[in-house]
Design a protein around this motif. Sequence first.
Motif, mmCIF file in Angstrom:
data_model
loop_
_atom_site.group_PDB
_atom_site.id
_atom_site.type_symbol
_atom_site.label_atom_id
_atom_site.label_comp_id
_atom_site.label_asym_id
_atom_site.label_seq_id
_atom_site.Cartn_x
_atom_site.Cartn_y
_atom_site.Cartn_z
ATOM 1 N N TRP A 75 5.625 -39.650 -37.705
ATOM 2 C CA TRP A 75 5.479 -38.181 -37.774
ATOM 3 C C TRP A 75 4.955 -37.650 -36.443
ATOM 4 C CZ3 TRP A 75 1.343 -35.335 -41.212
ATOM 5 C CH2 TRP A 75 1.699 -33.978 -41.330
ATOM 6 N N LEU A 76 3.925 -38.311 -35.918
ATOM 7 C CA LEU A 76 3.360 -37.868 -34.644
ATOM 8 C C LEU A 76 4.400 -37.954 -33.524
ATOM 9 C CD1 LEU A 76 0.947 -36.928 -32.933
ATOM 10 C CD2 LEU A 76 0.293 -39.349 -32.679
ATOM 11 N N LYS A 77 5.200 -39.019 -33.546
ATOM 12 C CA LYS A 77 6.253 -39.146 -32.533
ATOM 13 C C LYS A 77 7.201 -37.952 -32.607
ATOM 14 C CE LYS A 77 6.531 -44.179 -31.948
ATOM 15 N NZ LYS A 77 7.426 -45.320 -31.803
ATOM 16 N N ALA A 78 7.611 -37.627 -33.822
ATOM 17 C CA ALA A 78 8.554 -36.515 -33.992
ATOM 18 C C ALA A 78 7.926 -35.204 -33.521
ATOM 19 C CB ALA A 78 8.987 -36.423 -35.453
ATOM 20 N N LEU A 79 6.684 -34.949 -33.951
ATOM 21 C CA LEU A 79 6.023 -33.687 -33.590
ATOM 22 C C LEU A 79 5.809 -33.582 -32.077
ATOM 23 C CD1 LEU A 79 3.329 -33.531 -36.431
ATOM 24 C CD2 LEU A 79 5.293 -31.978 -36.165
ATOM 25 N N ALA A 80 5.351 -34.668 -31.481
ATOM 26 C CA ALA A 80 5.080 -34.631 -30.036
ATOM 27 C C ALA A 80 6.376 -34.492 -29.244
ATOM 28 C CB ALA A 80 4.325 -35.893 -29.614
ATOM 29 N N PHE A 81 7.417 -35.210 -29.696
ATOM 30 C CA PHE A 81 8.696 -35.120 -29.005
ATOM 31 C C PHE A 81 9.254 -33.693 -29.117
ATOM 32 C CE2 PHE A 81 13.298 -35.257 -28.845
ATOM 33 C CZ PHE A 81 13.519 -35.947 -27.654
ATOM 34 N N ALA A 82 9.246 -33.160 -30.326
ATOM 35 C CA ALA A 82 9.789 -31.806 -30.529
ATOM 36 C C ALA A 82 8.996 -30.784 -29.729
ATOM 37 C CB ALA A 82 9.771 -31.452 -32.021
ATOM 38 N N THR A 83 7.686 -30.982 -29.632
ATOM 39 C CA THR A 83 6.833 -30.048 -28.894
ATOM 40 C C THR A 83 7.090 -30.144 -27.398
ATOM 41 O OG1 THR A 83 5.130 -30.195 -30.597
ATOM 42 C CG2 THR A 83 4.416 -29.424 -28.427
ATOM 43 N N MET A 84 7.088 -31.349 -26.885
ATOM 44 C CA MET A 84 7.200 -31.512 -25.428
ATOM 45 C C MET A 84 8.624 -31.277 -24.915
ATOM 46 S SD MET A 84 4.546 -34.639 -24.735
ATOM 47 C CE MET A 84 4.981 -34.766 -22.995
ATOM 48 N N ALA A 85 9.611 -31.466 -25.779
ATOM 49 C CA ALA A 85 11.006 -31.295 -25.333
ATOM 50 C C ALA A 85 11.569 -29.927 -25.704
ATOM 51 C CB ALA A 85 11.880 -32.402 -25.945
#
Length: 330
Positions: A75-85
Motif C-alpha cells: 500500500w505504501l509503495k502504491a501511495l508513494a509512487f502515485a504521489t511522487m509520479a
Amino acid sequence: RHDPPLPLPKKDHSGGDGDGDALTSNPMTGQRLYQGTWVMEGWIPGIVQIQNGGGFTPRRGDVILASPPKCGTTWLKALAFATMARGAHPPAAPDHPLLRHTPHDCVPFMEVIVSGGWGSKLDALPSPRLLSTHMPYSTLPASITKNPDCKIVYICRDPKDMVVSMWHFLRHPRPNLSFNDMFELTCEGRSLCGPFWDHILGYWNAGKTMSGDEGQPEMTSAAVLFLRYEEMIKDPANNVRKLARFVGQPFSAAEEETKVVDDIVDLCSFEKLSSLKVNKAGPVVFTKYPRESYFRRGGVGDWMNHMTPEMAHRFDALLQSKFHGSGLDL
Ligand code: A3P
C-alpha cells in the motif's frame, strides 16, 4: 552493469563475538539469521553488497520505503509512487502505471534486486528514485542513514495483525506452517525480519532523533517519517499529504481543489488495487510470490479471529516489555 550476487558470507558480520560462522538457518521458513535479523536466505548477497557499497549508490533525493513484511508495504509503495509520479502520471489517468504494474514492480526492493544481479536497474532509475527495503535500520549502510540527501519512510502495523498476515503469506510456499508455529516464532523474535521489536524500534528511534513531528532531517542524517497502518486506514488522505510534504512535493492549492489527494487514495485503495488483473495473475517478478497474496483482506483487527485470549494476553505482555519507555504505543 549487472552485479553478480555474492556467495553467502562465511563470517559473522554482526560485530558480535566473531566466533566463526554465526549464520543460523530455519528450514521451516527458509530464513537465516544475519546480523541479528531473520532474513530470507536469498536476500543476504544483496544486503552484503548494499552494505559494502557495491550494489547500490545512494543519490540525492532518494526516498526509501522501509517496513517489516506484512505491515502495509504494498500500500505504501502504491501511495508513494502515485504521489511522487503525479506530475507525469495524474492519479485519475486511465493508463496510470499502477493499473498496469504491481506496486512491487513500480517500487523495487533493493536487497532483492541486488541479490538477483539486477543492481544496474537501480542505477538506471531516474531521480528522485523511490526504492524499498525490509532491512532493519541497523543494517542499512551509513551511506543511507548518514546521508541528509536521502529520506526514509517507515510503515509499521499492530504486530498482532502482522503475525496473522505473515502466517497467511508464508503458507503459500509452506502450507504446513501452523498458526501456532508462526505465533511462537514471532514471540521468539524469529518471524521474517525479526525480532520485529528491533525492526520497529530501530526506525522509531532514528525518527525520534529528528526535530519536528515529520522527521525533518538533522544535517547529518537521512530523515525518517514513521507511519502507522492503522492511522492510514483511519485517515488515508492526511497521511498522503504528510508523505507528500515529507518527500518535498506538497500538494498545491490547485491540486487540493481538483481532489488529487482523493484520486491517489482511491487509486491505491485495497478495493481498487486488489480488483486489478495485474495484481491477480502470476507472481511478482522480483519476489516470486503470487501477486494476489499481497492483497488478502486488508484492515485492522483480524488477529481476533486467530488468537486465543491467552495468546493475545501473552503477546500484549511481550509488546509491553519490548516497547515500554520507547514512547511508541503498540
Ligand atoms: P492482511 O494480510 O491483513 O490482509 P505487505 O504489503 O507489507 O506485504 O502487507 C500486506 C498486508 O497489507 C495485507 O494485510 C494486505 O491485505 C494489506 N494491503 C495490501 N494492499 C493494501 C491496500 N491498498 N490498502 C490497505 N491494506 C492493504
